[in-house]
Scaffold this active site. Structure first.
Site, mmCIF file in Angstrom:
data_model
loop_
_atom_site.group_PDB
_atom_site.id
_atom_site.type_symbol
_atom_site.label_atom_id
_atom_site.label_comp_id
_atom_site.label_asym_id
_atom_site.label_seq_id
_atom_site.Cartn_x
_atom_site.Cartn_y
_atom_site.Cartn_z
ATOM 1 N N TYR A 292 12.847 33.708 70.644
ATOM 2 C CA TYR A 292 12.305 32.870 69.574
ATOM 3 C C TYR A 292 11.924 33.789 68.432
ATOM 4 O O TYR A 292 11.244 34.806 68.644
ATOM 5 C CB TYR A 292 11.074 32.112 70.081
ATOM 6 C CG TYR A 292 10.351 31.291 69.036
ATOM 7 C CD1 TYR A 292 9.116 31.709 68.519
ATOM 8 C CD2 TYR A 292 10.887 30.103 68.568
ATOM 9 C CE1 TYR A 292 8.448 30.957 67.570
ATOM 10 C CE2 TYR A 292 10.215 29.335 67.619
ATOM 11 C CZ TYR A 292 8.994 29.767 67.123
ATOM 12 O OH TYR A 292 8.327 29.028 66.180
ATOM 13 N N ASP B 276 12.763 42.234 66.705
ATOM 14 C CA ASP B 276 11.681 41.317 66.345
ATOM 15 C C ASP B 276 10.446 41.740 67.152
ATOM 16 O O ASP B 276 10.323 41.424 68.334
ATOM 17 C CB ASP B 276 12.092 39.880 66.660
ATOM 18 C CG ASP B 276 10.971 38.914 66.349
ATOM 19 O OD1 ASP B 276 11.184 37.695 66.443
ATOM 20 O OD2 ASP B 276 9.856 39.371 66.003
ATOM 21 N N LYS C 151 1.214 38.773 63.841
ATOM 22 C CA LYS C 151 0.133 38.739 64.855
ATOM 23 C C LYS C 151 -0.878 39.890 64.686
ATOM 24 O O LYS C 151 -1.703 39.855 63.786
ATOM 25 C CB LYS C 151 0.753 38.711 66.257
ATOM 26 C CG LYS C 151 1.611 37.430 66.483
ATOM 27 C CD LYS C 151 2.188 37.353 67.862
ATOM 28 C CE LYS C 151 3.239 36.285 67.980
ATOM 29 N NZ LYS C 151 2.724 34.940 68.209
#
Ligand code: KE4
Length: 429
Positions: free
Chosen positions: A144, A239, A267
């Site tokens: 994702y 990623d 994050k």
């Protein structure tokens, strides 16, 4: 049965917000029941609006490497807000932040701040397309990369959880340039490359996946992937939105020993505020506007509050490299305790861990890719989730997610979780 304040708020929220939440995975849809509305967090704990104390293993889905509201991040925000919130003009802290990221992640020579991981991954693929002049890119089933249209093809995380790995609203035109390979399967990558010779701009991968649950790329696979991208002049994008500064100072690329051409972050680099970033080789990143023709922009990119919070987080990491040793010890302690519980319950469920990110898969098959991950019994996971929640342990409300240990988790917290795990397993099997 008493209606809790969380339940009342959830009903109210659904009148004004799609599904009552601002991000789907929060809605408890795959585990059932009503989400807990939180009122505060400190260290390893949160309190919901009904006053229940919860030992938190989500950590806001990754940002809280140091637990909730650590003093050094709070202090940085209080200081920063005295000067105002946003100027829409360059500030010095943005230079300090960029310098620190390039220092901690050697493969990053030039870096652009954005406001989410989604923006970071979308922009990284655009930069790769602009640099190579090619249009297609390869992602892996179950990974994702945020909700950018061209990523929502066989995606992980909430897309997988809700059974819409390929989302309605993504046009055929958009999907046409997205090629999907199988994680940990280099032949599936080679096949796509031979079918799309000289048309592929980039490969993007979560080298340690969090979004089909936690699954690590094998050393052989990731080295072969690096090799084939070199040979085919394809931009390799890691990623690291979840793994960056989570697994090591240098993220997954440090522990795997492979340098990508571009990396994306999010994050942890925001210290709990909305931040994303993408960066890597100078000659690729110089394609990005205004130094180059690849356009990308953002009203609040490099926002001083988010930069100060993120800079405080990354400075702490730079000044305390031993933080990863302590996270490893605590995470291994938890893993061993949970695995002992699985054995005592007479089960052979799988538990994958890389550093302080991990996933308990309710399947007896080793989980190494998407097809093995989806053999998990998501209903059983839902029952386990609620048994743990009723014992004050707050896990991801979805099987295909990662849980996180923070520096704020104490041995007492871990022992409480290990005991609850054994009780929960006995209650569901
Ligand atoms: P955001 O746009 O949510 O900041 O980042 C997207 C993203 C990109 N890449 C990776 C590897 C990610 O894990 C994410 C976001 N992660 C999910 C949790 N699996 C965020 C939680 C949510 O969607 O609410």
């Amino acid at each position: 049965m008493r209606i809790t304040k969380s339940e009342k708020l959830f009903e109210e929220a659904k009148k004004y917000i799609p599904g009552g939440v601002n991000s789907p995975v929060r809605a408890f849809k795959s585990v059932g029941g009503s989400p807990r509305f939180m009122s505060n967090g400190s260290g390893s704990k949160m309190h919901d609006v009904d006053g229940n104390e919860l030992l938190d293993y989500i950590g806001s889905w990754g940002p809280h490497l140091f637990g909730h509201n650590p003093e050094f991040i709070k202090d940085s925000l209080i200081k920063a807000i005295e000067n105002g919130t946003s100027f829409g003009a360059p500030t010095e802290i943005e230079i300090e932040m960029a310098k620190l990221i390039t220092e901690l992640v050697p493969s990053v020579e030039l870096v652009r701040m954005v406001n989410s991981g989604t923006e970071a991954t979308m922009s990284a693929v655009r930069a790769a397309r602009g640099y190579t002049g090619r249009e297609k890119f390869i992602k892996f089933e179950g990974c994702y990369h945020g909700h950018g249209d061209f990523f929502l093809i066989k995606a992980g995380s909430g897309a997988l959880t809700f059974g819409v790995p390929t989302s309605p609203g993504v046009t055929k035109g958009n999907a046409a340039d997205t090629l999907v390979a199988d994680f940990n399967d280099i032949n599936s990558v080679k096949k796509l490359i031979s079918q799309n010779k000289n048309e592929i701009a980039a490969v993007i991968i979560e080298a340690v996946v969090g979004n089909m649950g936690t699954v690590r790329a094998s050393d052989k696979f990731i080295k072969e992937l690096r090799q084939i991208c070199n040979e085919e002049k394809i931009i390799l994008i890691f990623d690291e939105v979840m793994t960056g500064f989570r697994l090591a100072q240098g993220g997954a690329q440090e522990i795997l020993g492979v340098k990508p051409d571009l990396s994306t972050f999010g994050k942890i680099i925001g210290g709990g505020l909305p931040v994303g970033a993408y960066g890597g080789k100078r000659e690729i990143m110089e394609m990005v506007s205004p130094s180059g023709p690849v356009y990308q922009a953002g009203t609040l990119s490099g926002n001083p509050l988010a930069m100060n919070a993120g800079y405080a987080a990354l400075t702490y990491i730079k000044d305390h490299p031993d933080v990863y040793k302590s996270l490893e010890q605590k995470s291994a302690y938890l893993e061993n305790g949970i695995k002992d519980g699985i054995k005592s319950a007479g089960k052979n469920y799988q538990f994958n861990r890389v550093g302080s990110m991990m996933t308990f898969f309710f399947t007896e098959e080793p989980v190494t890719d998407y097809n093995s991950a989806v053999t998990s019994d998501t209903k059983l996971y839902g029952r386990y989730f609620h048994e743990m929640l009723n014992r004050g342990i707050y896990l991801p409300p979805a099987q295909f997610e990662a849980m996180f240990v923070s520096t704020a988790h104490t041995i007492d917290d871990l022992d409480k979780s290990i005991n609850a795990n054994l009780e929960a397993l006995k209650a569901i099997v």
